[in-house]
Motif scaffolding. Structure first.
Motif, short mmCIF file in Angstrom:
data_model
loop_
_atom_site.label_atom_id
_atom_site.label_comp_id
_atom_site.label_asym_id
_atom_site.label_seq_id
_atom_site.Cartn_x
_atom_site.Cartn_y
_atom_site.Cartn_z
N TRP A 280 -9.51 2.99 9.93
CA TRP A 280 -8.56 2.79 8.82
C TRP A 280 -7.18 3.31 9.21
N ASP B 191 0.70 4.13 1.24
CA ASP B 191 0.84 4.90 2.48
C ASP B 191 1.78 4.26 3.49
N GLU C 76 -0.71 -6.12 3.40
CA GLU C 76 -1.85 -6.05 2.48
C GLU C 76 -3.00 -6.94 2.96
N LEU D 172 -4.77 -5.09 5.79
CA LEU D 172 -5.64 -4.02 5.28
C LEU D 172 -6.87 -4.60 4.58
N LEU E 202 -3.74 1.15 9.23
CA LEU E 202 -2.51 1.52 8.53
C LEU E 202 -1.30 1.48 9.47
N HIS F 211 0.84 -1.19 0.00
CA HIS F 211 0.00 0.00 0.00
C HIS F 211 0.89 1.25 0.00
#
Length: 329
Positions: free
Chosen positions: A61, A4, A43, A46, A65, A2
């Protein structure tokens, strides 16, 4: 991975520039994270968070993260230490960190990344997240201890059950079980207990597939040394199955080589053993076993996610795990 995540990981790492030694240390801390791993575990975390209802731009969220960043840091410090313990040559297509800077320096880098992992867990602020990470660290260390002890004691009187017990601890928990559980916790949902059995089966499939790729994979895609498991004396399902059926002459050559440290092994003998394994049918046996484990794990996980808050995200999570357990690189 991801987009971020890497900036979050790097934001937790010290960047001191007042001495050249510390500037070098800062670069070493960023080395493994910046090598571009696939981010498989983060991943999955998430994807699990999405399936359990965590929406972008929400506090849930954000917590997911930070937990995913913590999982990436865990992966990287463990890999640094693992490469030292296994006397590995490469990681992600480049020399292992201890090959570049020496063992003492690499250990220290791994320790610093370990500390940063806990900073990420703290930033997440997810109830239950700390306990999951603690359990993950302990169980992974137990699995690594089994692996290292067998290598140290030159133990080959092992069966499939021994291998699978090690894999459940060393690989399955942090690769599948914990990411699934952390994703649910980040979304404020109590993790389904069926995640454990499903994740153990899928984690076994993942590890066995990795063992197959180590012997028969594409060097350009695999990112690690082809045949490295033989040089490192790894106990794999492939080797244990082959040993149970190998001609006595080949078996004795194998055991004689495995009594040696990596530097003392004979390259021609290792190449011959590698060839015998590829020709024996044991690779195909292991792959078939992995396929069975993947089907069982996916079936269990499908049941566990049947009433997931976001059915579309749950289907995407299942597809992601299906690809993980049957990957080609």
């Amino acid at each position: 991975m991801h987009p971020d995540l890497l900036p979050r990981v790097l934001s937790l790492l010290p960047n001191r520039g007042d001495r050249p030694e510390l500037r070098a240390f800062s670069a070493m801390l960023r080395d493994y994270p910046e090598r571009g791993g696939k981010g498989i575990r983060s991943e999955l975390l998430l994807a699990s968070a999405r399936a359990h209802g965590a929406l972008p731009s929400t506090s849930a969220w954000e917590g997911a993260l930070w937990l995913a960043a913590g999982l990436e840091l865990f992966q990287n410090w463990v890999l640094i230490h693992d490469d030292i313990e296994d006397d590995s040559e490469e990681r992600r297509g480049r020399p292992a960190l201890h090959r570049l800077y020496g063992v003492p320096v690499a250990i220290n880098v791994g320790d610093a990344l370990h500390a940063s992992m806990w900073a990420a867990v703290h930033r997440a602020g997810v109830p239950g997240g700390l306990e999951e990470f603690l359990n993950m660290v302990w169980r992974t260390a137990e699995g690594q201890h089994l692996d290292l002890t067998w290598v140290q004691e030159r133990s080959w009187n092992l069966g499939e059950a021994d291998y699978l017990a090690m894999v459940r601890l060393k690989t399955a928990l942090y690769t599948v079980v914990v990411p699934l559980r952390l994703g649910a916790l980040a979304a404020g949902v109590l993790p389904d207990e069926r995640f454990t059995a499903a994740g153990e089966a899928l984690g076994a499939a993942f590890q066995i597939r990795d063992d197959v790729l180590n012997l028969a994979g594409d060097p350009a895609k695999y990112g690690k040394e082809i045949g490295g498991d033989l040089w490192e004396g790894k106990r794999t399902l492939i080797v244990l199955h082959w040993l149970a059926h190998a001609p006595e002459e080949q078996r004795q050559i194998f055991l004689e080589q495995m009594r040696r440290d990596r530097a003392d092994k004979d390259a021609a003998a290792i190449a011959a053993i590698h060839r015998w394994l590829l020709e024996s049918g044991s690779v195909q046996y292991a792959q078939a076993y992995a396929d069975t484990q993947a089907r069982e794990g996916l079936a269990r996980l499908t049941e566990a996610l049947e009433n997931a808050p976001d059915p579309q995200a749950a289907r995407a999570l299942l597809a992601q795990l299906r690809g993980l357990a049957t990957r080609e690189a």
